[in-house]
Design a protein around this motif. Structure first.
Motif, mmCIF file in Angstrom:
data_model
loop_
_atom_site.group_PDB
_atom_site.id
_atom_site.type_symbol
_atom_site.label_atom_id
_atom_site.label_comp_id
_atom_site.label_asym_id
_atom_site.label_seq_id
_atom_site.Cartn_x
_atom_site.Cartn_y
_atom_site.Cartn_z
ATOM 1 N N LEU A 261 0.828 -1.208 0.000
ATOM 2 C CA LEU A 261 0.000 0.000 0.000
ATOM 3 C C LEU A 261 0.865 1.262 0.000
ATOM 4 O O LEU A 261 0.502 2.280 -0.597
ATOM 5 C CB LEU A 261 -0.931 -0.004 1.216
ATOM 6 C CG LEU A 261 -1.999 -1.101 1.223
ATOM 7 C CD1 LEU A 261 -2.842 -1.014 2.485
ATOM 8 C CD2 LEU A 261 -2.890 -1.026 -0.012
ATOM 9 N N THR A 262 2.009 1.197 0.664
ATOM 10 C CA THR A 262 2.962 2.309 0.578
ATOM 11 C C THR A 262 3.469 2.461 -0.853
ATOM 12 O O THR A 262 3.626 3.590 -1.348
ATOM 13 C CB THR A 262 4.140 2.076 1.534
ATOM 14 O OG1 THR A 262 3.653 1.883 2.865
ATOM 15 C CG2 THR A 262 5.099 3.261 1.512
ATOM 16 N N ALA A 263 3.701 1.330 -1.525
ATOM 17 C CA ALA A 263 4.107 1.376 -2.933
ATOM 18 C C ALA A 263 3.036 2.032 -3.791
ATOM 19 O O ALA A 263 3.342 2.802 -4.713
ATOM 20 C CB ALA A 263 4.397 -0.040 -3.439
ATOM 21 N N LEU A 264 1.759 1.746 -3.501
ATOM 22 C CA LEU A 264 0.669 2.374 -4.247
ATOM 23 C C LEU A 264 0.659 3.883 -4.014
ATOM 24 O O LEU A 264 0.502 4.667 -4.963
ATOM 25 C CB LEU A 264 -0.657 1.752 -3.813
ATOM 26 C CG LEU A 264 -1.924 2.345 -4.427
ATOM 27 C CD1 LEU A 264 -1.913 2.237 -5.946
ATOM 28 C CD2 LEU A 264 -3.166 1.661 -3.845
ATOM 29 N N ALA A 265 0.832 4.296 -2.762
ATOM 30 C CA ALA A 265 0.858 5.727 -2.463
ATOM 31 C C ALA A 265 2.014 6.421 -3.175
ATOM 32 O O ALA A 265 1.858 7.519 -3.736
ATOM 33 C CB ALA A 265 0.971 5.935 -0.951
ATOM 34 N N ILE A 266 3.173 5.784 -3.188
ATOM 35 C CA ILE A 266 4.343 6.371 -3.851
ATOM 36 C C ILE A 266 4.116 6.463 -5.354
ATOM 37 O O ILE A 266 4.453 7.469 -5.997
ATOM 38 C CB ILE A 266 5.597 5.542 -3.537
ATOM 39 C CG1 ILE A 266 5.957 5.645 -2.044
ATOM 40 C CG2 ILE A 266 6.773 5.972 -4.403
ATOM 41 C CD1 ILE A 266 6.233 7.048 -1.569
ATOM 42 N N ALA A 267 3.529 5.418 -5.957
ATOM 43 C CA ALA A 267 3.258 5.436 -7.396
ATOM 44 C C ALA A 267 2.278 6.548 -7.753
ATOM 45 O O ALA A 267 2.419 7.206 -8.795
ATOM 46 C CB ALA A 267 2.722 4.080 -7.848
ATOM 47 N N TRP A 268 1.273 6.764 -6.922
ATOM 48 C CA TRP A 268 0.323 7.855 -7.154
ATOM 49 C C TRP A 268 1.025 9.212 -7.086
ATOM 50 O O TRP A 268 0.777 10.095 -7.913
ATOM 51 C CB TRP A 268 -0.788 7.803 -6.111
ATOM 52 C CG TRP A 268 -1.897 6.852 -6.436
ATOM 53 C CD1 TRP A 268 -2.238 6.379 -7.677
ATOM 54 C CD2 TRP A 268 -2.815 6.266 -5.509
ATOM 55 N NE1 TRP A 268 -3.300 5.514 -7.562
ATOM 56 C CE2 TRP A 268 -3.682 5.439 -6.265
ATOM 57 C CE3 TRP A 268 -2.993 6.345 -4.134
ATOM 58 C CZ2 TRP A 268 -4.714 4.710 -5.665
ATOM 59 C CZ3 TRP A 268 -4.008 5.631 -3.546
ATOM 60 C CH2 TRP A 268 -4.857 4.823 -4.303
ATOM 61 N N ILE A 269 1.861 9.394 -6.084
ATOM 62 C CA ILE A 269 2.518 10.693 -5.892
ATOM 63 C C ILE A 269 3.542 10.961 -6.995
ATOM 64 O O ILE A 269 3.629 12.077 -7.521
ATOM 65 C CB ILE A 269 3.188 10.735 -4.498
ATOM 66 C CG1 ILE A 269 2.111 10.742 -3.402
ATOM 67 C CG2 ILE A 269 4.094 11.952 -4.369
ATOM 68 C CD1 ILE A 269 2.647 10.549 -1.996
ATOM 69 N N LEU A 270 4.316 9.948 -7.360
ATOM 70 C CA LEU A 270 5.353 10.131 -8.376
ATOM 71 C C LEU A 270 4.786 10.298 -9.776
ATOM 72 O O LEU A 270 5.326 11.045 -10.598
ATOM 73 C CB LEU A 270 6.309 8.932 -8.363
ATOM 74 C CG LEU A 270 7.242 8.780 -7.167
ATOM 75 C CD1 LEU A 270 8.000 7.468 -7.257
ATOM 76 C CD2 LEU A 270 8.218 9.942 -7.099
ATOM 77 N N GLY A 271 3.711 9.578 -10.074
ATOM 78 C CA GLY A 271 3.215 9.544 -11.444
ATOM 79 C C GLY A 271 4.040 8.589 -12.293
ATOM 80 O O GLY A 271 5.090 8.092 -11.861
ATOM 81 N N PRO A 272 3.600 8.307 -13.500
ATOM 82 C CA PRO A 272 4.308 7.333 -14.353
ATOM 83 C C PRO A 272 5.641 7.867 -14.870
ATOM 84 O O PRO A 272 5.865 9.081 -14.929
ATOM 85 C CB PRO A 272 3.323 7.089 -15.495
ATOM 86 C CG PRO A 272 2.488 8.326 -15.548
ATOM 87 C CD PRO A 272 2.367 8.815 -14.139
ATOM 88 N N ARG A 273 6.508 6.943 -15.252
ATOM 89 C CA ARG A 273 7.769 7.302 -15.890
ATOM 90 C C ARG A 273 7.506 7.991 -17.223
ATOM 91 O O ARG A 273 6.506 7.711 -17.896
ATOM 92 C CB ARG A 273 8.614 6.048 -16.120
ATOM 93 C CG ARG A 273 9.173 5.415 -14.875
ATOM 94 C CD ARG A 273 9.752 4.046 -15.144
ATOM 95 N NE ARG A 273 8.702 3.076 -15.427
ATOM 96 C CZ ARG A 273 8.911 1.805 -15.747
ATOM 97 N NH1 ARG A 273 10.163 1.351 -15.835
ATOM 98 N NH2 ARG A 273 7.903 0.987 -15.977
ATOM 99 N N ARG A 274 8.392 8.865 -17.604
ATOM 100 C CA ARG A 274 8.247 9.565 -18.871
ATOM 101 C C ARG A 274 8.361 8.558 -20.021
ATOM 102 O O ARG A 274 9.277 7.758 -20.064
ATOM 103 C CB ARG A 274 9.306 10.653 -19.015
ATOM 104 C CG ARG A 274 9.212 11.700 -17.918
ATOM 105 C CD ARG A 274 10.215 12.818 -18.088
ATOM 106 N NE ARG A 274 10.195 13.701 -16.923
ATOM 107 C CZ ARG A 274 9.317 14.685 -16.734
ATOM 108 N NH1 ARG A 274 8.398 14.922 -17.650
ATOM 109 N NH2 ARG A 274 9.365 15.428 -15.638
ATOM 110 N N GLY A 275 7.414 8.624 -20.919
ATOM 111 C CA GLY A 275 7.387 7.706 -22.049
ATOM 112 C C GLY A 275 6.656 6.409 -21.772
ATOM 113 O O GLY A 275 6.536 5.558 -22.659
#
Length: 442
Positions: free
Chosen positions: A191-205
């Motif tokens: 769930l921490t990984a999910l929160a981090i992915a939401w905050i960071l956003g996807p990789r460019r490209g």
């Protein structure tokens, strides 16, 4: 004081528990290699250094204050009285392990195991933040996990807290049961990984203008597959030590724990390989790896309390779930998770917690714990609801606030160059770099 008694270990149980605890770092090494191998080659050294820093920060912060909030069953804790019942909500230990002997006592073994386990939980988000998460932000986020979210939830289930007390006060089986950390380590990390992915956003490209995801394959499948083998060894120790310390399982059950842990991992990996073989014509190595770890994760909660056949069922379902969850997060939710950490640890971990209810049998396996099998599924459901309804918003909120003051994401130039060059000043594979003439002339 807590309502639940502290476990009493025999000399044999203490020795076996110590040996099991010393195996747990192999799980961290395995996850580190998996995260590095599934990311880009130009961020491999950064990923491994981040793993080392995460383990260091997690261990230091946990020893400084984390164990103070988590504690151990039978030791001092703060309680809230509701309807005449004292519900333990946080421990009352001293900072820097004051008052905890380093003598092989159950509480000292628990502190050592948790110091390793919190590092394992903190490694999980590295998979979702690969190729774009700054090293300083990683360390700060780890401090939040090790000093706040992890010890609080761990107290509720392993420190004699209110989730463990559901069996005593409301007759919900034995209260929330999580023998090897499927919830407190794996789901919390996922769930921490999910929160981090939401905050960071996807990789460019990663996504086209139409929103379709582009395939970014793992850069080193050998790292990933070897990481699976190391993780397996670590999980054998983690599940065994957790079962002895936190669920009162006799040391003789370690054989059953090893069998069930292995069967769950094997079934999940084979199912993931079969599904990808049927769907794509060839088995997918990275998804088979994710299946293997998902089997380890899903089997952690119930490994001392299920039959080998039930362990296989748990693993098979985990293999199905992780294969489709990776695609679902990537394609339909636009959550860029390079390591599949959310699917492997959060989704498979939740399944493992819920599966314990109908599949586990406690008779003669943990005789010193209170309660029976009746209502166990409801206790597990309450624990999962707490993870999703309280821990996920708390984790997201803490990291969101941290991001306001110390941005998590690296600059665009850092993504273009790669995290190795941008943050470390050198690549993981310099011998494969093509240099210009000025570097090759003598």
């Amino acid at each position: 004081m807590n309502s639940l008694p502290a476990p009493v270990l025999s000399e044999t149980g203490t020795v076996l528990c110590i040996l099991s605890i010393f195996l747990v770092p192999f799980a961290g090494a395995g996850l580190s290699l998996i995260n590095a191998g599934l990311g880009r080659s130009r961020s491999a050294a950064h990923s491994m250094l981040a793993s080392l820093c995460v383990i260091g920060v997690a261990a230091t912060v946990y020893c400084a204050c984390g164990f103070s909030w988590e504690g151990f069953a039978g030791r001092p804790a703060h309680s809230i009285t509701v309807a005449g019942k004292a519900w333990s909500w946080i421990a009352a230990e001293g900072f820097f392990l004051r008052g905890v002997g380093r003598d092989g006592s159950p509480e000292s073994l628990a502190a050592c195991l948790q110091m390793f386990s919190v590092g394992l939980a903190a490694l999980i988000p590295l998979g979702s933040g690969a190729d774009r998460w700054r090293l300083g932000a990683i360390c700060a986020s780890t401090a939040l996990l090790a000093g706040c979210t992890y010890p609080v939830f761990a107290h509720w289930i392993w420190g004699g807290g209110w989730l463990a007390q559901l069996g005593i006060y409301y007759g919900l089986g034995r209260g929330f049961v999580d023998s090897g950390g499927a919830g407190s380590i794996q789901v919390l990390g996922g769930l921490t990984a999910l929160a981090i992915a939401w905050i960071l956003g996807p990789r460019r490209g990663k996504y086209t203008t139409e929103g379709m995801p582009a395939a970014i394959p793992a850069h080193n499948a050998v790292y990933v597959l070897f990481g699976c083998l190391l993780a397996w060894v670590g999980w054998l120790g983690l599940n065994s030590a957790g079962a002895i310390l936190f669920t009162g399982v006799p040391p003789g059950r370690m054989v059953s724990i090893a069998i069930n842990t292995t069967l769950a991992a094997a079934a999940a990996a084979l199912m993931a390989a079969l599904i990808t073989r049927v769907r794509f014509g060839k088995p997918d190595a990275s998804l088979a790896v994710n299946g293997w770890v998902a089997g380890l994760v899903s089997g952690s909660a119930a490994c001392p309390f299920v039959t080998p056949a039930a362990a296989i069922v748990i693993g098979l379902v985990a293999g199905v779930l992780v294969t489709f969850a990776v695609e679902w997060f990537d394609l339909h939710l636009a959550v860029d998770d390079p390591g599949g950490a959310i699917s492997v640890h959060a989704v498979a971990g939740i399944w493992g917690l819920l599966a314990l209810g109908p599949l586990a049998h406690f008779a003669d396996q943990a005789p010193d714990t209170a309660g029976g099998d009746s209502g166990q599924w409801l206790a597990q459901l309450v624990g999962v609801a707490t993870l999703l309804g309280f821990l996920l918003p708390l984790t997201y909120g803490l990291n969101w606030m941290l991001n306001r003051f110390y941005p998590h994401r690296v600059a665009a130039e850092g993504e273009r160059q790669g995290m190795d060059l941008y943050e470390l000043g050198g690549g993981a594979y310099p011998e494969f770099v093509t240099h210009s003439e000025e570097f090759t002339q003598r």
